[in-house]
Design an enzyme around this catalytic site. Structure first.
Site, PDB file in Angstrom:
ATOM      1  N   CYS A  42       0.841  -1.194   0.000  1.00 40.80           N
ATOM      2  CA  CYS A  42       0.000   0.000   0.000  1.00 40.80           C
ATOM      3  C   CYS A  42       0.882   1.252   0.000  1.00 40.80           C
ATOM      4  O   CYS A  42       1.976   1.256   0.541  1.00 40.80           O
ATOM      5  CB  CYS A  42      -0.895   0.001   1.240  1.00 40.80           C
ATOM      6  SG  CYS A  42      -2.035   1.420   1.285  1.00 40.80           S
ATOM      7  N   ASP A  44       0.437   3.799   1.661  1.00 40.84           N
ATOM      8  CA  ASP A  44       0.417   4.403   3.000  1.00 40.84           C
ATOM      9  C   ASP A  44       1.846   4.692   3.491  1.00 40.84           C
ATOM     10  O   ASP A  44       2.703   3.812   3.470  1.00 40.84           O
ATOM     11  CB  ASP A  44      -0.297   3.432   3.959  1.00 40.84           C
ATOM     12  CG  ASP A  44      -0.636   4.083   5.280  1.00 40.84           C
ATOM     13  OD1 ASP A  44       0.281   4.612   5.945  1.00 40.84           O
ATOM     14  OD2 ASP A  44      -1.821   4.063   5.665  1.00 40.84           O
ATOM     15  N   ARG A  46       3.055   4.895   6.242  1.00 35.70           N
ATOM     16  CA  ARG A  46       3.510   4.171   7.431  1.00 35.70           C
ATOM     17  C   ARG A  46       3.982   2.758   7.124  1.00 35.70           C
ATOM     18  O   ARG A  46       4.362   2.009   8.027  1.00 35.70           O
ATOM     19  CB  ARG A  46       2.359   4.114   8.453  1.00 35.70           C
ATOM     20  CG  ARG A  46       1.927   5.486   8.930  1.00 35.70           C
ATOM     21  CD  ARG A  46       0.586   5.434   9.632  1.00 35.70           C
ATOM     22  NE  ARG A  46      -0.484   5.051   8.727  1.00 35.70           N
ATOM     23  CZ  ARG A  46      -1.767   4.950   9.093  1.00 35.70           C
ATOM     24  NH1 ARG A  46      -2.120   5.171  10.339  1.00 35.70           N
ATOM     25  NH2 ARG A  46      -2.683   4.616   8.206  1.00 35.70           N
ATOM     26  N   HIS A  98      -2.049  -3.989   5.055  1.00 36.33           N
ATOM     27  CA  HIS A  98      -1.867  -3.574   6.456  1.00 36.33           C
ATOM     28  C   HIS A  98      -3.228  -3.336   7.093  1.00 36.33           C
ATOM     29  O   HIS A  98      -4.181  -2.916   6.429  1.00 36.33           O
ATOM     30  CB  HIS A  98      -0.983  -2.328   6.548  1.00 36.33           C
ATOM     31  CG  HIS A  98      -1.593  -1.094   5.954  1.00 36.33           C
ATOM     32  ND1 HIS A  98      -2.163  -0.097   6.707  1.00 36.33           N
ATOM     33  CD2 HIS A  98      -1.740  -0.704   4.667  1.00 36.33           C
ATOM     34  CE1 HIS A  98      -2.611   0.857   5.921  1.00 36.33           C
ATOM     35  NE2 HIS A  98      -2.384   0.523   4.660  1.00 36.33           N
ATOM     36  N   CYS A 101      -6.195  -0.080   6.894  1.00 36.89           N
ATOM     37  CA  CYS A 101      -5.911   0.533   5.586  1.00 36.89           C
ATOM     38  C   CYS A 101      -7.045   1.506   5.200  1.00 36.89           C
ATOM     39  O   CYS A 101      -8.216   1.122   5.151  1.00 36.89           O
ATOM     40  CB  CYS A 101      -5.768  -0.556   4.526  1.00 36.89           C
ATOM     41  SG  CYS A 101      -5.368   0.104   2.894  1.00 36.89           S
TER      42      CYS A 101
HETATM   43 CO    CO Z   1      -3.403   1.205   3.033  1.00 39.61          CO
END
Ligand code: CO
Length: 205
Positions: A42, A44, A46, A98, A101
Site C-alpha cells: 500500500c 500508505d 507508514r 496492512h 488501511c
Molecule cells: Co493502506
C-alpha cells in the site's frame, strides 16, 4: 535558499553514512540490481517496504498503490511484475497489506470518494461476495481488518493468475507468491498463509 533543504541535508548525511559503513556500496549497486523480492504494498506512508523488512537498497523491487490492489489491466503494475519476473528473476512476490488501511475503509463506506471508488471496486466486490465472513463482526474496525486480510488473499490470486506468472511457472521458474499483513500498532508482519507456489510445489499453501 534551496527548497526542502532539510531533505537534501538528510540525503547527504545518509549517503555519507552508507559510504562509511560500506565504501563499495554505491559503486556496486550502480553496476546492477539483483533483488530477490518484488513487494506489492500500500502507498500508505507508514508501510515503507524496505524499512519494515530492514533491507538495504538493491534488495527489494517495489510497487505500491492505494490498498495494494492488483488489477489485471493495470499497465503500471503489470510492467513492474513483468520486469521483476522475467528480467530480474525475483524468487518471491510479496503482496503486503496492512490493518487499518484507509483504502479498504473507503471501500466499506457508503459515501462517494470520486475516482478512488473505481480503483476500490474490487475490494467492495470481495466484501459483497464474502458477506458471510462479516456477519458476526459488529465492530467496524474488525470488519475493516478482516477485509484487509481478504483483500491480500484476493490480490495474491490475481498475481498468480496473470499470464506473466503463469508463463513463468510453465517455464519452470521458481517463483512463490506470498500474502502478508502488517500491523501499524506494533510494526510486526504476519504471514496470512494464503501464498501460492508453482503447480507441483503446492505442499505449503
Ligand atoms: Co493502506
Amino acid at each position: 535558499m534551496k527548497e526542502l533543504a532539510h531533505l537534501f541535508e538528510n540525503n547527504r548525511r545518509w549517503a555519507e553514512r552508507m559510504q562509511a559503513s560500506d565504501p563499495d556500496f554505491f559503486a556496486r549497486l550502480s553496476r546492477q540490481q539483483r533483488p530477490e523480492y518484488l513487494w506489492i504494498g500500500c502507498s500508505d506512508s507508514r508501510v515503507p517496504a524496505n524499512e519494515i523488512i530492514d533491507l538495504p537498497p538493491g534488495t527489494v523491487f517495489v510497487h505500491r498503490n492505494i490498498a495494494n490492489v492488483v488489477h489485471p489491466t493495470d499497465l503500471n503494475l503489470l510492467s513492474v511484475l513483468q520486469y521483476a519476473v522475467e528480467v530480474l528473476q525475483v524468487k518471491h512476490v510479496i503482496v503486503c497489506g496492512h490493518y487499518g488501511c484507509g483504502g479498504v475503509q473507503a471501500a466499506l463506506e457508503e459515501q462517494n470518494h470520486g475516482l478512488i471508488d473505481h480503483w476500490l471496486q474490487g475490494i467492495r466486490n470481495i466484501y459483497r461476495d464474502e458477506a458471510d465472513k462479516f456477519r458476526n463482526l459488529k465492530d467496524e474496525k474488525a470488519r475493516i481488518d478482516r477485509l484487509c486480510e481478504l483483500n491480500v488473499r484476493a490480490q495474491v490470486v490475481n498475481v498468480a493468475n496473470t499470464p506473466i506468472v503463469q508463463n513463468a511457472w510453465k517455464a519452470g521458474q521458481k517463483l512463490a507468491i506470498h500474502g502478508w499483513i502488517y500491523d501499524l500498532n506494533n510494526g510486526l508482519l504476519q504471514d496470512l498463509q494464503v501464498g501460492i507456489r508453482p503447480p507441483g510445489e503446492r505442499l505449503q499453501p
